[in-house]
Design a protein around this motif. Structure first.
Motif, mmCIF file in Angstrom:
data_model
loop_
_atom_site.group_PDB
_atom_site.id
_atom_site.type_symbol
_atom_site.label_atom_id
_atom_site.label_comp_id
_atom_site.label_asym_id
_atom_site.label_seq_id
_atom_site.Cartn_x
_atom_site.Cartn_y
_atom_site.Cartn_z
ATOM 1 N N ARG A 101 0.822 -1.206 0.000
ATOM 2 C CA ARG A 101 0.000 0.000 0.000
ATOM 3 C C ARG A 101 0.856 1.256 0.000
ATOM 4 N NH1 ARG A 101 -4.900 -1.948 4.050
ATOM 5 N NH2 ARG A 101 -6.064 -3.069 2.426
ATOM 6 N N GLU A 114 -4.061 1.091 -2.727
ATOM 7 C CA GLU A 114 -3.418 -0.143 -3.161
ATOM 8 C C GLU A 114 -2.267 0.221 -4.101
ATOM 9 O OE1 GLU A 114 -4.056 -2.948 -1.921
ATOM 10 O OE2 GLU A 114 -5.966 -2.556 -0.928
ATOM 11 N N SER A 116 -0.670 -1.483 -6.261
ATOM 12 C CA SER A 116 -0.730 -2.058 -7.605
ATOM 13 C C SER A 116 -1.678 -1.312 -8.535
ATOM 14 C CB SER A 116 -1.146 -3.522 -7.525
ATOM 15 O OG SER A 116 -2.422 -3.639 -6.905
ATOM 16 N N ALA A 121 -8.020 2.242 -0.222
ATOM 17 C CA ALA A 121 -8.209 1.140 0.722
ATOM 18 C C ALA A 121 -8.908 1.607 2.001
ATOM 19 C CB ALA A 121 -6.865 0.505 1.059
#
Length: 394
Positions: A101, A114, A116, A121
C-alpha cells in the motif's frame, strides 16, 4: 492511552575526536565493485517539467510514488517512466510505502491506496497536524505530530495502536532496529521507543538536533547540527564514541561493514572506523553537498548542488565516478537494487523539481570493420586450382 515515558539514562560522552590528524590514504588503483562500477550512467527518463513535485518520492522495488503540486499522487514505473496510475489527493509530505500500500497524508487525514492499482483502501482523520512525513515499518504506519506526540496506526486498516507524548517533535525519519524505533527530537534528545507499545525505552540528550539516524546491527549512529557524530548503544543509549566534524552534519550517515560515511557542511566527506570512530580518510567535495552519502558495493555517492553526482572509492576516498545529471541536483538521491541489471539504478531530484532516473550506459556491441576509414581493402586473389587426390590433372 498515551504510553508513559521511562526515565532517561543520560551518559557523559567522551571528548570529541578531531579530524586533523589522519590524511586520506594513497590511492590503490583498485576500482569499486558495485552497481556503478563501469563508471558511466545515462539519463533513462525524467518527469515532465510541468509536473512539479510537492515532496521527494517514495519507492518500492518497481515503482516511484510522486506527490505533485497539482493535487495528485502518481505511480511511475522505474524502468520506463510510464505512469501506472494517478490518484487525486493533496499530499503535503512524501508518501509512505509498505505492505502493498501507499499512504498519503492530505486534508487533515491519512489515506491508504493499493500500490498495484491506486484503488483507495481506507481513510482516517488525524487527531492533529503532522510535522514530518509518515513512515512504514513491519505493518505499522508511524506518525510524528506538531505538538510533540508520536503515534502508530495499524497499516491494514488505520486503527490507532498507540500514541506517546514526547514533549518535542520527532523531525527526522525514524530508524527501526531490534524491537525498537529510534527517534531524533528537535530539543536534542535521541530516544528509543518500543515498537509494540510506544513506551520510551531510553533517552540520550546530545549536543544539537539530530540531522539523521542510521540504525546498524551494533549501534545507532546520529549526525547532529552541532557538528558531531555520535555512536549510541542500541539497547541502552550509552555513548560508544563521538566524533567532531567541522560543521553541521548533512542528513543521515551511511555505513558498510567496516566504515561509517559522513558528509558535513564544511564540504568534506569523511570515513570513520565503524568500531571506534577514528578517522580513516577524508575528501574535499568539489561543490556544496545537497544530501547525505549513499554507499553500495565499493562506491560512496554524494549528491552535490551541481549538475553531477560524485562517487568515491569506499576503501580510500579516491574519486572514482561522476554521474552527469544535465541539471542541478536538489538531493533525495536513492540507489535501486531491484529490477533489470541494465535498468534504472539511481534516482535523484533536480532543483527544477523533476525526478531523474539513471541507468548504466549500454555500449554498442563491437562489430568487425569491413574497411579501415580512408584505406581501400584489395580483393583477395582467387585460390589456385588443386589436383585431385591420387593423380594428376588431365
Amino acid at each position: 492511552a498515551a504510553a508513559q515515558p521511562a526515565p532517561g539514562v543520560p551518559a557523559s560522552p567522551p571528548p570529541g575526536r578531531r579530524d586533523d590528524v589522519a590524511p586520506a590514504p594513497a590511492a590503490t588503483g583498485t576500482g569499486p565493485s558495485s552497481l556503478l562500477a563501469r563508471g558511466t550512467m545515462d539519463l533513462r527518463w525524467a518527469t515532465p517539467p510541468d509536473v512539479a513535485l510537492a515532496a521527494p518520492p517514495a519507492f518500492d522495488a518497481a515503482t516511484a510514488y510522486v506527490a505533485t503540486r497539482d493535487r495528485a499522487v502518481i505511480a511511475i514505473a522505474l524502468d520506463t517512466g510510464a505512469v501506472r496510475w494517478r490518484a487525486a489527493t493533496t499530499a503535503a509530505f512524501t508518501p509512505a510505502v509498505g505492505g502493498g500500500r501507499v499512504f498519503v497524508v492530505a486534508d487533515g487525514g491519512v489515506q491508504a491506496f493499493e500500490a498495484s492499482s491506486g484503488r483507495p483502501a481506507w481513510r482516517k482523520t488525524l487527531p492533529g497536524t503532522l510535522a514530518a512525513a509518515p513512515s512504514y515499518d513491519t505493518g505499522w504506519l508511524l506518525l510524528s505530530f506538531a505538538g510533540g506526540d508520536f503515534a502508530a496506526l495499524r497499516a491494514e486498516d488505520g486503527t490507532l495502536m498507540w500514541r506517546t507524548a514526547l514533549g518535542a517533535v520527532a523531525h527526522v525519519p525514524p530508524a527501526p532496529a531490534l524491537d525498537n524505533l529510534y527517534l531524533g527530537l528537535e530539543d536534542g534528545r535521541t530516544l528509543a521507543l518500543s515498537l509494540a507499545t510506544g513506551a520510551v525505552v531510553w533517552t540520550q540528550p546530545l549536543e544539537g538536533r539530530a540531522s539523521g539516524l542510521a540504525a546498524l546491527d551494533d549501534q545507532l549512529v546520529v549526525g547532529t547540527s552541532a557538528g558531531f557524530v555520535a555512536s549510541l548503544d542500541l539497547r541502552t543509549g550509552d555513548v560508544r564514541w563521538r566524533f567532531r566534524t567541522g560543521a553541521a552534519v548533512v542528513s543521515a550517515p551511511a555505513a558498510d561493514d567496516g566504515r561509517i560515511y559522513v558528509v558535513a557542511y564544511d564540504h568534506l566527506l569523511r570515513a570513520l572506523d565503524r568500531r571506534r570512530g577514528h578517522l580513516r580518510w577524508k575528501r574535499a567535495l568539489p561543490h556544496r553537498p545537497a544530501d547525505g552519502p549513499l554507499v553500495t558495493g565499493g562506491t560512496v555517492l554524494v549528491p552535490l548542488f551541481a549538475s553531477e553526482l560524485q562517487g568515491y572509492a569506499a576503501a580510500t576516498g579516491e574519486p572514482s565516478l561522476t554521474v552527469a545529471t544535465g541539471g542541478e541536483v536538489a538531493g533525495a538521491t536513492r540507489f535501486l537494487t531491484g529490477g533489470r541489471p541494465m535498468g534504472t539504478r539511481l534516482t535523484t531530484i533536480s532543483t527544477e523539481g523533476q525526478l531523474l532516473a539513471f541507468g548504466p550506459r549500454i555500449e554498442p556491441a563491437p562489430a568487425p570493420l569491413d574497411a579501415l576509414p580512408g584505406v581501400p581493402v584489395p580483393e583477395p586473389p582467387a585460390p589456385a586450382s588443386q589436383p585431385p587426390p591420387g593423380g594428376s590433372p588431365r
